[in-house]
Design a protein around this motif. Structure first.
Motif, PDB file in Angstrom:
ATOM      1  N   ALA A  14       0.841  -1.201   0.000  1.00 41.29           N
ATOM      2  CA  ALA A  14       0.000   0.000   0.000  1.00 41.29           C
ATOM      3  C   ALA A  14       0.876   1.251   0.000  1.00 41.29           C
ATOM      4  O   ALA A  14       0.586   2.233  -0.696  1.00 41.29           O
ATOM      5  CB  ALA A  14      -0.929  -0.007   1.210  1.00 41.29           C
ATOM      6  N   GLN A  15       1.960   1.209   0.755  1.00 38.59           N
ATOM      7  CA  GLN A  15       2.887   2.339   0.799  1.00 38.59           C
ATOM      8  C   GLN A  15       3.589   2.523  -0.550  1.00 38.59           C
ATOM      9  O   GLN A  15       3.790   3.647  -1.009  1.00 38.59           O
ATOM     10  CB  GLN A  15       3.915   2.126   1.909  1.00 38.59           C
ATOM     11  CG  GLN A  15       3.295   2.132   3.304  1.00 38.59           C
ATOM     12  CD  GLN A  15       4.289   1.737   4.372  1.00 38.59           C
ATOM     13  OE1 GLN A  15       4.819   0.623   4.388  1.00 38.59           O
ATOM     14  NE2 GLN A  15       4.561   2.648   5.282  1.00 38.59           N
ATOM     15  N   TYR A  16       3.957   1.403  -1.170  1.00 34.03           N
ATOM     16  CA  TYR A  16       4.597   1.478  -2.492  1.00 34.03           C
ATOM     17  C   TYR A  16       3.644   2.085  -3.520  1.00 34.03           C
ATOM     18  O   TYR A  16       4.030   2.953  -4.313  1.00 34.03           O
ATOM     19  CB  TYR A  16       5.026   0.078  -2.934  1.00 34.03           C
ATOM     20  CG  TYR A  16       5.795   0.054  -4.245  1.00 34.03           C
ATOM     21  CD1 TYR A  16       7.184   0.134  -4.260  1.00 34.03           C
ATOM     22  CD2 TYR A  16       5.136  -0.036  -5.471  1.00 34.03           C
ATOM     23  CE1 TYR A  16       7.896   0.126  -5.456  1.00 34.03           C
ATOM     24  CE2 TYR A  16       5.834  -0.043  -6.672  1.00 34.03           C
ATOM     25  CZ  TYR A  16       7.211   0.030  -6.653  1.00 34.03           C
ATOM     26  OH  TYR A  16       7.907   0.028  -7.849  1.00 34.03           O
ATOM     27  N   LEU A  17       2.391   1.653  -3.483  1.00 33.10           N
ATOM     28  CA  LEU A  17       1.400   2.153  -4.432  1.00 33.10           C
ATOM     29  C   LEU A  17       1.114   3.640  -4.221  1.00 33.10           C
ATOM     30  O   LEU A  17       0.953   4.398  -5.178  1.00 33.10           O
ATOM     31  CB  LEU A  17       0.106   1.344  -4.303  1.00 33.10           C
ATOM     32  CG  LEU A  17       0.139  -0.057  -4.914  1.00 33.10           C
ATOM     33  CD1 LEU A  17      -0.996  -0.904  -4.359  1.00 33.10           C
ATOM     34  CD2 LEU A  17       0.040   0.022  -6.422  1.00 33.10           C
ATOM     35  N   GLN A  18       1.052   4.056  -2.971  1.00 38.12           N
ATOM     36  CA  GLN A  18       0.799   5.465  -2.673  1.00 38.12           C
ATOM     37  C   GLN A  18       1.960   6.348  -3.126  1.00 38.12           C
ATOM     38  O   GLN A  18       1.758   7.504  -3.502  1.00 38.12           O
ATOM     39  CB  GLN A  18       0.559   5.640  -1.173  1.00 38.12           C
ATOM     40  CG  GLN A  18      -0.757   5.048  -0.694  1.00 38.12           C
ATOM     41  CD  GLN A  18      -0.906   5.094   0.810  1.00 38.12           C
ATOM     42  OE1 GLN A  18      -0.480   6.038   1.471  1.00 38.12           O
ATOM     43  NE2 GLN A  18      -1.508   4.065   1.382  1.00 38.12           N
ATOM     44  N   ASN A  19       3.173   5.806  -3.094  1.00 37.66           N
ATOM     45  CA  ASN A  19       4.354   6.573  -3.506  1.00 37.66           C
ATOM     46  C   ASN A  19       4.600   6.492  -5.010  1.00 37.66           C
ATOM     47  O   ASN A  19       5.394   7.262  -5.549  1.00 37.66           O
ATOM     48  CB  ASN A  19       5.586   6.050  -2.759  1.00 37.66           C
ATOM     49  CG  ASN A  19       6.848   6.816  -3.109  1.00 37.66           C
ATOM     50  OD1 ASN A  19       7.023   7.967  -2.709  1.00 37.66           O
ATOM     51  ND2 ASN A  19       7.739   6.194  -3.875  1.00 37.66           N
ATOM     52  N   LYS A  23      -5.029   0.816  -9.861  1.00 38.90           N
ATOM     53  CA  LYS A  23      -5.540   1.378 -11.115  1.00 38.90           C
ATOM     54  C   LYS A  23      -4.807   2.667 -11.465  1.00 38.90           C
ATOM     55  O   LYS A  23      -4.421   2.896 -12.621  1.00 38.90           O
ATOM     56  CB  LYS A  23      -7.042   1.649 -10.962  1.00 38.90           C
ATOM     57  CG  LYS A  23      -7.700   2.264 -12.206  1.00 38.90           C
ATOM     58  CD  LYS A  23      -7.675   1.291 -13.382  1.00 38.90           C
ATOM     59  CE  LYS A  23      -8.486   1.779 -14.562  1.00 38.90           C
ATOM     60  NZ  LYS A  23      -7.925   2.976 -15.205  1.00 38.90           N
ATOM     61  N   ASN A  24      -4.576   3.502 -10.474  1.00 36.91           N
ATOM     62  CA  ASN A  24      -3.869   4.758 -10.703  1.00 36.91           C
ATOM     63  C   ASN A  24      -2.440   4.501 -11.167  1.00 36.91           C
ATOM     64  O   ASN A  24      -1.939   5.169 -12.081  1.00 36.91           O
ATOM     65  CB  ASN A  24      -3.864   5.588  -9.419  1.00 36.91           C
ATOM     66  CG  ASN A  24      -3.131   6.903  -9.588  1.00 36.91           C
ATOM     67  OD1 ASN A  24      -3.529   7.755 -10.369  1.00 36.91           O
ATOM     68  ND2 ASN A  24      -2.049   7.070  -8.861  1.00 36.91           N
ATOM     69  N   SER A  25      -1.772   3.518 -10.563  1.00 33.96           N
ATOM     70  CA  SER A  25      -0.386   3.217 -10.939  1.00 33.96           C
ATOM     71  C   SER A  25      -0.295   2.708 -12.372  1.00 33.96           C
ATOM     72  O   SER A  25       0.637   3.035 -13.108  1.00 33.96           O
ATOM     73  CB  SER A  25       0.207   2.171  -9.980  1.00 33.96           C
ATOM     74  OG  SER A  25      -0.413   0.906 -10.149  1.00 33.96           O
ATOM     75  N   GLU A  26      -1.288   1.914 -12.798  1.00 33.41           N
ATOM     76  CA  GLU A  26      -1.290   1.405 -14.176  1.00 33.41           C
ATOM     77  C   GLU A  26      -1.521   2.534 -15.178  1.00 33.41           C
ATOM     78  O   GLU A  26      -0.925   2.553 -16.259  1.00 33.41           O
ATOM     79  CB  GLU A  26      -2.367   0.322 -14.319  1.00 33.41           C
ATOM     80  CG  GLU A  26      -2.013  -0.960 -13.567  1.00 33.41           C
ATOM     81  CD  GLU A  26      -3.157  -1.957 -13.534  1.00 33.41           C
ATOM     82  OE1 GLU A  26      -4.275  -1.586 -13.945  1.00 33.41           O
ATOM     83  OE2 GLU A  26      -2.928  -3.095 -13.082  1.00 33.41           O
TER      84      GLU A  26
END
Length: 429
Positions: A155-160, A255-258
């Motif tokens: 979750a931290q990786y995705l948020q960053n 979804k945002n990261s993709e």
């Protein structure tokens, strides 16, 4: 042979119990009626066939389960290998270059935030546990029940991730040495040929990891038998539920990261690009191939019929790749060379679905379009014609394709205009 042959009997009933036929039997339990003997022989043959089919189904499910468990292990090994490539091929050389060029250390660490704890978790813990459990024939669920509590790091990786991609794009744009290094690192040092993927392809992998676990655990659970081994089945079910819970909580970030990754890929893929595709708030709405034509709209009252005739006579409609973003429309040729773009703000759909010789089409009036071949000069009003006549196999399919594109563009224009209205309202306050 009796009315029992006319009644439908499901597989389980035939396999699990006899269908009783009233008839006289001798002392050894054999029937004396030839007709009944024939019926029982047929019943026995049917039972044998269905039993074989049931066994084949069971065997297929077990094979699928074993394949999924094997894929889980092999996929984990590849994943750890890819994380090592991200660290060794990209992170370490970039850190050396950053120190030499005196770039901000916070920027470089921001690109690779949380990579080390994720790599340590999988390389030192999850992969060894998976290999041990698989080798002992205990399946692959136990390590997830044991270590899923540490998946919060994702979750931290995705948020960053959005911030990391923003830094990466900024350094790629401003620093030639940075761009050169990223390109050089993709090559094999011995042969000079391409060996590794672009850095973004490795950075996106942790964003997709939990969903991958969820799919494989679902496949394993679906092809397991609770009656065969209740304890192991509960173990698999528990692992799936835990991983699914993590995946659902990360769904929005994933979804945002993709979306961000796709923007970065297009920014690097499109040649001679005169605008910036990557923006943290931008997202790709729709992409695909079409036939695109453009013409200056000298007179605002010119109709799309006039435009279509002009395109047909001048043969300016060319095969292209079309991209619709949340605030932008862009097209290239089939070689990914930039052809033109325009903001959706102020643009509008003129007409759609006109049946012409060139196929199913729609038209747009673009504001301030930037076009290649016009010395990159922006035109005040430009008519864009998009046709799918050569890309679909039937009129109905063409109609459906046009409807999907028009719907996506209409929604994007509406959202873009609403965002601009909100921005103006905040400015007035």
């Amino acid at each position: 042979m009796g009315n029992f042959l006319c009644r439908r009997i499901d597989d389980d009933e035939l396999i699990s119990k006899e269908v009783k036929l009233p008839n006289a039997q001798d002392k050894r339990g054999r029937t004396s009626d030839p007709e009944t003997q024939g019926a029982l022989a047929i019943q026995a043959a049917i039972k044998a066939v269905l039993s074989k089919k049931a066994c084949e189904k069971i065997h297929k499910r077990r094979t699928r389960r074993m394949n999924a468990e094997k894929e889980m292990l092999e996929n984990e090994r590849k994943y750890v290998g890819y994380l090592n490539i991200l660290r060794d091929v990209y992170q370490y050389p970039i850190e050396v270059l950053a120190k030499k060029r005196k770039w901000k250390s916070n920027d470089i660490s921001g690109i690779f935030s949380y990579l080390k704890p994720i790599l340590d978790l999988h390389q030192e813990t999850i992969l060894p546990e998976l290999e041990k459990s698989y080798a002992e024939g205990k399946g692959v669920a136990a390590p997830f029940n044991k270590y899923a509590k540490f998946f919060g790091i994702y979750a931290q990786y995705l948020q960053n991730y959005n911030h990391a991609c923003d830094i990466l794009h900024r350094y790629r744009t401003k620093h030639k040495r940075f761009r050169t290094l990223l390109d050089t690192q993709r090559n094999d040092p011995n042969t000079g040929r391409r060996k590794f993927q672009d850095i973004v392809s490795y950075m996106i992998m942790p964003c997709q990891r939990i969903s991958r676990y969820q799919l494989l655990l679902m496949e394993i659970m679906k092809n397991s038998f609770e009656e065969e081994n209740p304890i192991r089945y509960k173990e698999i079910e528990s692992a799936h539920n835990v991983v699914q819970s993590v995946a659902m909580s990360n769904e929005l970030y994933q979804k945002n990261s993709e979306d961000i990754t796709r923007l970065l890929q297009l920014q690097n893929k499109i040649k001679a690009l005169s605008i910036t595709v990557f923006a943290p708030t931008r997202r790709l709405v729709k992409e695909g191939e079409a036939e695109v034509g453009i013409a200056d709209l000298l007179n605002p009252t010119e109709s799309h019929q006039y435009f279509s005739e002009k395109m047909e006579t001048t043969k300016k409609i060319t095969p292209s790749k079309l991209y619709v973003f949340s605030d932008l429309i862009l097209w290239t040729n089939l070689k990914d060379e930039y052809s033109g773009s325009a903001s959706l703000l102020g643009s509008r759909l003129e007409a759609c679905g006109e049946k012409k010789a060139i196929g199913e089409s729609f038209y747009m009036i673009l504001k301030d379009a930037a076009l290649v071949g016009k010395k990159n000069k922006r035109r005040k009003d430009t008519m864009l014609h998009v046709s799918f006549g050569g890309k679909v196999g039937s009129s109905q399919k063409g109609r459906t394709t046009v409807d999907k594109w028009v719907g996506a563009i209409r929604d994007a224009i509406s959202s873009c205009n609403k965002a601009e209205a909100s921005r103006k309202l905040r400015t007035m306050r």
